[in-house]
Write an enzyme that holds these catalytic residues in place. Structure first.
Site, short mmCIF file in Angstrom:
data_model
loop_
_atom_site.label_atom_id
_atom_site.label_comp_id
_atom_site.label_asym_id
_atom_site.label_seq_id
_atom_site.Cartn_x
_atom_site.Cartn_y
_atom_site.Cartn_z
N ASN A 38 0.82 -1.20 0.00
CA ASN A 38 0.00 0.00 0.00
C ASN A 38 0.86 1.26 0.00
O ASN A 38 1.99 1.25 0.46
CB ASN A 38 -0.96 0.02 1.20
CG ASN A 38 -0.31 -0.51 2.46
OD1 ASN A 38 0.57 0.13 3.02
ND2 ASN A 38 -0.72 -1.69 2.89
N SER A 54 -8.61 -1.60 1.50
CA SER A 54 -8.22 -2.97 1.80
C SER A 54 -8.74 -3.94 0.74
O SER A 54 -9.90 -3.85 0.34
CB SER A 54 -8.78 -3.35 3.18
OG SER A 54 -8.37 -4.64 3.53
N SER A 88 -5.50 -2.53 5.87
CA SER A 88 -5.31 -3.05 7.23
C SER A 88 -4.05 -2.47 7.87
O SER A 88 -3.85 -2.62 9.08
CB SER A 88 -5.23 -4.58 7.20
OG SER A 88 -4.29 -5.01 6.24
N HIS A 108 4.35 0.52 1.99
CA HIS A 108 4.62 -0.81 2.55
C HIS A 108 4.50 -1.83 1.44
O HIS A 108 3.54 -1.81 0.66
CB HIS A 108 3.64 -1.13 3.66
CG HIS A 108 3.76 -2.54 4.16
ND1 HIS A 108 4.96 -3.08 4.55
CD2 HIS A 108 2.84 -3.52 4.34
CE1 HIS A 108 4.78 -4.33 4.94
NE2 HIS A 108 3.49 -4.62 4.82
N ASP A 133 24.21 6.92 -1.09
CA ASP A 133 23.49 8.02 -1.72
C ASP A 133 22.07 8.13 -1.18
O ASP A 133 21.63 9.18 -0.72
CB ASP A 133 23.37 7.80 -3.23
CG ASP A 133 24.68 7.97 -3.98
OD1 ASP A 133 25.62 8.54 -3.41
OD2 ASP A 133 24.72 7.53 -5.15
N TYR A 227 23.02 16.25 -6.36
CA TYR A 227 22.69 15.38 -7.49
C TYR A 227 21.35 15.74 -8.11
O TYR A 227 20.43 16.17 -7.43
CB TYR A 227 22.66 13.93 -7.00
CG TYR A 227 22.28 12.94 -8.06
CD1 TYR A 227 23.20 12.52 -9.02
CD2 TYR A 227 21.00 12.42 -8.11
CE1 TYR A 227 22.85 11.61 -9.99
CE2 TYR A 227 20.64 11.50 -9.07
CZ TYR A 227 21.57 11.10 -10.02
OH TYR A 227 21.22 10.19 -10.97
ZN ZN Z 1 2.58 -6.41 5.26
#
Ligand code: ZN
Length: 241
Positions: A38, A54, A88, A108, A133, A227
């Site tokens: 997510n 979800s 979730s 995530h 970096d 950069y």
């Molecule tokens: Zn997970």
């Protein structure tokens, strides 16, 4: 807390569009399987954020299907599409936004190479200039935490506060990355998987060579400040990333 006024709705619409498009990057870079993973993005200047619903497939995500959440992670009434509930992992994202004010995006995934390091509870040593970096050193490991309350969020924040890294490997689970906005957090997730894979390959034939801390500092400083394309000085420029 009431919903802020003054352009809030326009800001929500902009973040919805950005976060919906960024979910496609997780698929493009092979970081997610099925509906796992997510992205969330903070509504700038507020504690509100939008996050993936979800159990919805990546091909079915639209800006409207994302869930607008209040600073406690509760869905904002009237914002949900067809009764969808938020990811979730929403409590973890909300905890990060509440406790890391400079964070504008959270990602995530269970991307396989990074998650393999998480399964061993092993930090990824800083043995590549690309790591110096992007992350300024090793990728740290966060504690084992059960989904459903603040414990994942607490583990992310306690590991990343005071650390240069925008990525943490939650033990036995997988990576969470943060950024100044959602795009920056997605970039961290992509770069993390890239270096996790390369260091894994390197270890198959020997022990990777460490980089001196002074060199890591210099690389990090240069990459963060010099950069890439600098935004043009004219106020009309939209800047280049
Ligand atoms: Zn997970």
């Amino acid at each position: 807390m009431s919903i802020p006024g003054n352009g809030f709705e326009q800001a929500v619409a902009r973040v919805r569009a950005e976060v919906a498009a960024l979910h496609g990057e997780l698929v493009r870079y092979g970081l997610v399987a099925w509906t796992a993973g997510n992205v969330s993005g903070r509504i700038p200047g507020t504690g509100y954020f939008v996050i993936k619903p979800s159990g919805v497939g990546y091909a079915d995500l639209s800006p409207e299907s994302l869930i607008l959440c209040d600073p406690d992670g509760g869905p904002v009434a009237g914002s949900q599409d067809a009764g969808l509930s938020p990811s979730s992992d929403t409590a973890a994202h909300a905890y990060v936004y509440r406790n890391m004010p400079g964070t504008g995006g959270v990602v995530h995934t269970h991307s396989p190479y990074a998650t393999a390091w998480a399964a061993r509870g092993e930090t990824i040593p800083c043995v590549l200039t690309a790591m110096a970096d992007e992350f300024g050193g090793e990728i740290p490991v966060g504690p084992f935490a059960i989904i459903g309350d603040d414990s994942i969020g607490r583990g992310i924040v306690s590991t990343l506060q005071g650390h240069r890294s925008r990525a943490v490997l939650m033990r036995n689970h997988g990576p969470f990355t943060i950024g100044r906005d959602a795009r920056d957090a997605v970039k961290a997730a992509v770069m993390l998987e890239d270096v996790a894979r390369t260091v894994h390959f390197a270890r198959q034939l020997g022990e990777p060579l460490p980089i001196e801390p002074a060199h890591i500092d210099a690389l990090f400083e240069r990459y963060q400040n010099v950069y890439g394309q600098q935004p043009a000085a004219t106020p009309s420029s939209s800047g280049v990333h």
